[in-house]
Design a protein around this motif. Structure first.
Motif, PDB file in Angstrom:
ATOM      1  N   LYS A  43      -2.200 -13.369  -5.381  1.00 55.07           N
ATOM      2  CA  LYS A  43      -3.928 -13.208  -5.537  1.00 55.07           C
ATOM      3  C   LYS A  43      -4.099 -11.801  -6.121  1.00 55.07           C
ATOM      4  O   LYS A  43      -4.489 -11.198  -6.503  1.00 55.07           O
ATOM      5  CB  LYS A  43      -5.334 -14.007  -5.196  1.00 55.07           C
ATOM      6  CG  LYS A  43      -6.213 -14.351  -5.985  1.00 55.07           C
ATOM      7  CD  LYS A  43      -7.124 -15.301  -5.833  1.00 55.07           C
ATOM      8  CE  LYS A  43      -8.143 -15.709  -6.618  1.00 55.07           C
ATOM      9  NZ  LYS A  43      -8.417 -15.054  -7.179  1.00 55.07           N
ATOM     10  N   GLY A  44      -4.459 -11.193  -4.834  1.00 57.98           N
ATOM     11  CA  GLY A  44      -4.587  -9.496  -4.065  1.00 57.98           C
ATOM     12  C   GLY A  44      -4.320  -8.783  -4.563  1.00 57.98           C
ATOM     13  O   GLY A  44      -4.569  -7.835  -5.419  1.00 57.98           O
ATOM     14  N   VAL A  45      -2.547  -8.831  -4.966  1.00 57.27           N
ATOM     15  CA  VAL A  45      -1.908  -7.941  -5.363  1.00 57.27           C
ATOM     16  C   VAL A  45      -0.629  -7.925  -6.861  1.00 57.27           C
ATOM     17  O   VAL A  45      -0.083  -7.517  -7.309  1.00 57.27           O
ATOM     18  CB  VAL A  45      -0.915  -6.950  -3.788  1.00 57.27           C
ATOM     19  CG1 VAL A  45      -1.867  -6.760  -3.427  1.00 57.27           C
ATOM     20  CG2 VAL A  45       0.402  -7.806  -3.779  1.00 57.27           C
ATOM     21  N   GLY A  46      -0.547  -9.099  -6.790  1.00 53.45           N
ATOM     22  CA  GLY A  46       0.058  -9.643  -7.904  1.00 53.45           C
ATOM     23  C   GLY A  46       1.424 -10.353  -7.712  1.00 53.45           C
ATOM     24  O   GLY A  46       1.836  -9.413  -6.957  1.00 53.45           O
ATOM     25  N   ALA A  47       2.459 -10.540  -8.136  1.00 49.21           N
ATOM     26  CA  ALA A  47       3.728 -10.189  -7.897  1.00 49.21           C
ATOM     27  C   ALA A  47       4.117  -8.644  -8.578  1.00 49.21           C
ATOM     28  O   ALA A  47       4.235  -8.398  -9.775  1.00 49.21           O
ATOM     29  CB  ALA A  47       4.065 -11.741  -8.670  1.00 49.21           C
ATOM     30  N   GLY A  48       5.215  -8.700  -8.093  1.00 45.33           N
ATOM     31  CA  GLY A  48       5.766  -7.666  -8.504  1.00 45.33           C
ATOM     32  C   GLY A  48       6.036  -6.670  -7.365  1.00 45.33           C
ATOM     33  O   GLY A  48       6.517  -7.602  -6.088  1.00 45.33           O
ATOM     34  N   PRO A  49       6.863  -5.077  -7.160  1.00 45.26           N
ATOM     35  CA  PRO A  49       6.975  -4.870  -6.100  1.00 45.26           C
ATOM     36  C   PRO A  49       6.269  -4.237  -4.487  1.00 45.26           C
ATOM     37  O   PRO A  49       6.336  -4.122  -3.650  1.00 45.26           O
ATOM     38  CB  PRO A  49       7.810  -3.314  -6.641  1.00 45.26           C
ATOM     39  CG  PRO A  49       7.301  -2.913  -8.416  1.00 45.26           C
ATOM     40  CD  PRO A  49       6.577  -3.950  -8.102  1.00 45.26           C
ATOM     41  N   ALA A  50       4.849  -3.903  -5.122  1.00 45.83           N
ATOM     42  CA  ALA A  50       3.704  -4.009  -3.762  1.00 45.83           C
ATOM     43  C   ALA A  50       3.880  -5.471  -3.062  1.00 45.83           C
ATOM     44  O   ALA A  50       3.605  -5.846  -2.042  1.00 45.83           O
ATOM     45  CB  ALA A  50       2.331  -4.320  -4.946  1.00 45.83           C
ATOM     46  N   PHE A  51       3.920  -6.780  -3.841  1.00 48.47           N
ATOM     47  CA  PHE A  51       4.289  -8.097  -3.126  1.00 48.47           C
ATOM     48  C   PHE A  51       5.036  -7.972  -2.283  1.00 48.47           C
ATOM     49  O   PHE A  51       4.854  -8.443  -0.887  1.00 48.47           O
ATOM     50  CB  PHE A  51       3.806  -8.692  -4.302  1.00 48.47           C
ATOM     51  CG  PHE A  51       4.518 -10.550  -3.221  1.00 48.47           C
ATOM     52  CD1 PHE A  51       3.025 -11.296  -2.988  1.00 48.47           C
ATOM     53  CD2 PHE A  51       5.114 -11.151  -3.151  1.00 48.47           C
ATOM     54  CE1 PHE A  51       3.721 -12.241  -2.573  1.00 48.47           C
ATOM     55  CE2 PHE A  51       5.943 -12.586  -2.719  1.00 48.47           C
ATOM     56  CZ  PHE A  51       4.815 -12.960  -2.281  1.00 48.47           C
ATOM     57  N   ILE A  52       5.812  -7.729  -2.524  1.00 45.74           N
ATOM     58  CA  ILE A  52       7.612  -7.814  -1.374  1.00 45.74           C
ATOM     59  C   ILE A  52       6.507  -6.547  -0.422  1.00 45.74           C
ATOM     60  O   ILE A  52       7.082  -6.501   1.055  1.00 45.74           O
ATOM     61  CB  ILE A  52       8.380  -7.432  -2.340  1.00 45.74           C
ATOM     62  CG1 ILE A  52       8.642  -7.994  -2.871  1.00 45.74           C
ATOM     63  CG2 ILE A  52      10.021  -6.789  -1.673  1.00 45.74           C
ATOM     64  CD1 ILE A  52       9.222  -9.337  -3.098  1.00 45.74           C
ATOM     65  N   GLN A  53       6.255  -5.381  -0.756  1.00 46.36           N
ATOM     66  CA  GLN A  53       5.921  -4.565   0.753  1.00 46.36           C
ATOM     67  C   GLN A  53       5.086  -5.257   1.124  1.00 46.36           C
ATOM     68  O   GLN A  53       4.565  -5.434   2.122  1.00 46.36           O
ATOM     69  CB  GLN A  53       5.687  -3.386   0.073  1.00 46.36           C
ATOM     70  CG  GLN A  53       6.176  -2.641  -0.439  1.00 46.36           C
ATOM     71  CD  GLN A  53       6.378  -1.616  -0.864  1.00 46.36           C
ATOM     72  OE1 GLN A  53       5.038  -1.816  -1.725  1.00 46.36           O
ATOM     73  NE2 GLN A  53       7.152  -0.261  -1.613  1.00 46.36           N
ATOM     74  N   VAL A  54       4.376  -6.027   0.836  1.00 49.29           N
ATOM     75  CA  VAL A  54       2.636  -6.237   1.586  1.00 49.29           C
ATOM     76  C   VAL A  54       2.494  -7.650   1.900  1.00 49.29           C
ATOM     77  O   VAL A  54       2.767  -8.180   3.075  1.00 49.29           O
ATOM     78  CB  VAL A  54       1.215  -6.603   1.126  1.00 49.29           C
ATOM     79  CG1 VAL A  54       0.216  -6.758   0.987  1.00 49.29           C
ATOM     80  CG2 VAL A  54       1.055  -4.690  -0.066  1.00 49.29           C
ATOM     81  N   TRP A  55       3.642  -8.481   1.116  1.00 52.03           N
ATOM     82  CA  TRP A  55       3.455  -9.877   2.021  1.00 52.03           C
ATOM     83  C   TRP A  55       4.430 -10.516   3.143  1.00 52.03           C
ATOM     84  O   TRP A  55       3.474 -11.411   4.028  1.00 52.03           O
ATOM     85  CB  TRP A  55       4.228 -11.052   0.689  1.00 52.03           C
ATOM     86  CG  TRP A  55       4.225 -12.689   1.192  1.00 52.03           C
ATOM     87  CD1 TRP A  55       2.926 -13.612   1.316  1.00 52.03           C
ATOM     88  CD2 TRP A  55       4.913 -13.132   1.994  1.00 52.03           C
ATOM     89  NE1 TRP A  55       3.472 -15.103   1.806  1.00 52.03           N
ATOM     90  CE2 TRP A  55       4.715 -14.297   2.245  1.00 52.03           C
ATOM     91  CE3 TRP A  55       6.483 -13.150   1.848  1.00 52.03           C
ATOM     92  CZ2 TRP A  55       6.275 -15.079   2.816  1.00 52.03           C
ATOM     93  CZ3 TRP A  55       7.559 -13.813   2.121  1.00 52.03           C
ATOM     94  CH2 TRP A  55       6.508 -14.840   2.704  1.00 52.03           C
ATOM     95  N   PRO A  56       4.947  -9.407   3.658  1.00 53.03           N
ATOM     96  CA  PRO A  56       5.949 -10.553   5.306  1.00 53.03           C
ATOM     97  C   PRO A  56       4.620  -9.500   5.636  1.00 53.03           C
ATOM     98  O   PRO A  56       4.355 -10.686   7.038  1.00 53.03           O
ATOM     99  CB  PRO A  56       6.885  -8.944   5.026  1.00 53.03           C
ATOM    100  CG  PRO A  56       7.802  -9.048   3.652  1.00 53.03           C
ATOM    101  CD  PRO A  56       6.382  -9.047   2.647  1.00 53.03           C
ATOM    102  N   MET A  57       3.983  -8.594   5.464  1.00 51.47           N
ATOM    103  CA  MET A  57       3.335  -8.044   7.090  1.00 51.47           C
ATOM    104  C   MET A  57       2.050  -9.123   7.222  1.00 51.47           C
ATOM    105  O   MET A  57       1.297  -9.501   8.212  1.00 51.47           O
ATOM    106  CB  MET A  57       2.369  -6.745   6.717  1.00 51.47           C
ATOM    107  CG  MET A  57       1.769  -6.107   8.305  1.00 51.47           C
ATOM    108  SD  MET A  57       2.904  -6.800   9.676  1.00 51.47           S
ATOM    109  CE  MET A  57       3.542  -5.029   9.672  1.00 51.47           C
ATOM    110  N   ALA A  58       1.627  -9.183   5.861  1.00 54.32           N
ATOM    111  CA  ALA A  58       0.542 -10.505   6.100  1.00 54.32           C
ATOM    112  C   ALA A  58       0.814 -11.853   6.608  1.00 54.32           C
ATOM    113  O   ALA A  58      -0.045 -12.368   7.501  1.00 54.32           O
ATOM    114  CB  ALA A  58      -0.108 -10.416   4.891  1.00 54.32           C
TER     115      ALA A  58
END
Length: 88
Positions: A43-58
């Motif tokens: 919801k915050g960053v959308g599906a895409g390259p940013a998601f792959i970078q952000v989600w594991p740390m979140a």
């Protein structure tokens, strides 16, 4: 005792029953934080390259908070549940 009953479906030796109080909150915290962080990150960053970078740390941060919190509140939740549910 059947030798296969001491093994999990994954082939690992099962832990003694006394560890159930740690294993259950551990698994619950892993699964719940995975789902909740996945949804909120999408919801915050959308599906895409940013998601792959952000989600594991979140997910890792949310799990680091959720697991100890579950260990602390689970006894209270069990007592509250016992007040609201009839015993078998």
């Amino acid at each position: 005792m059947n030798p296969s009953s001491s093994r999990s479906p994954f082939g690992f030796r099962k832990l003694p029953a006394r560890y159930a109080g740690i294993v259950m909150p551990f698994l619950l915290s892993v699964l719940m934080t995975c789902v909740v962080s996945l949804i909120s990150t999408l919801k915050g960053v959308g599906a895409g390259p940013a998601f792959i970078q952000v989600w594991p740390m979140a997910w890792a941060l949310s799990w680091l908070v959720a697991f100890p919190v579950l260990l602390l509140v689970l006894p209270v939740v069990r007592r509250l549940t016992a007040l609201m549910v009839r015993t078998a």
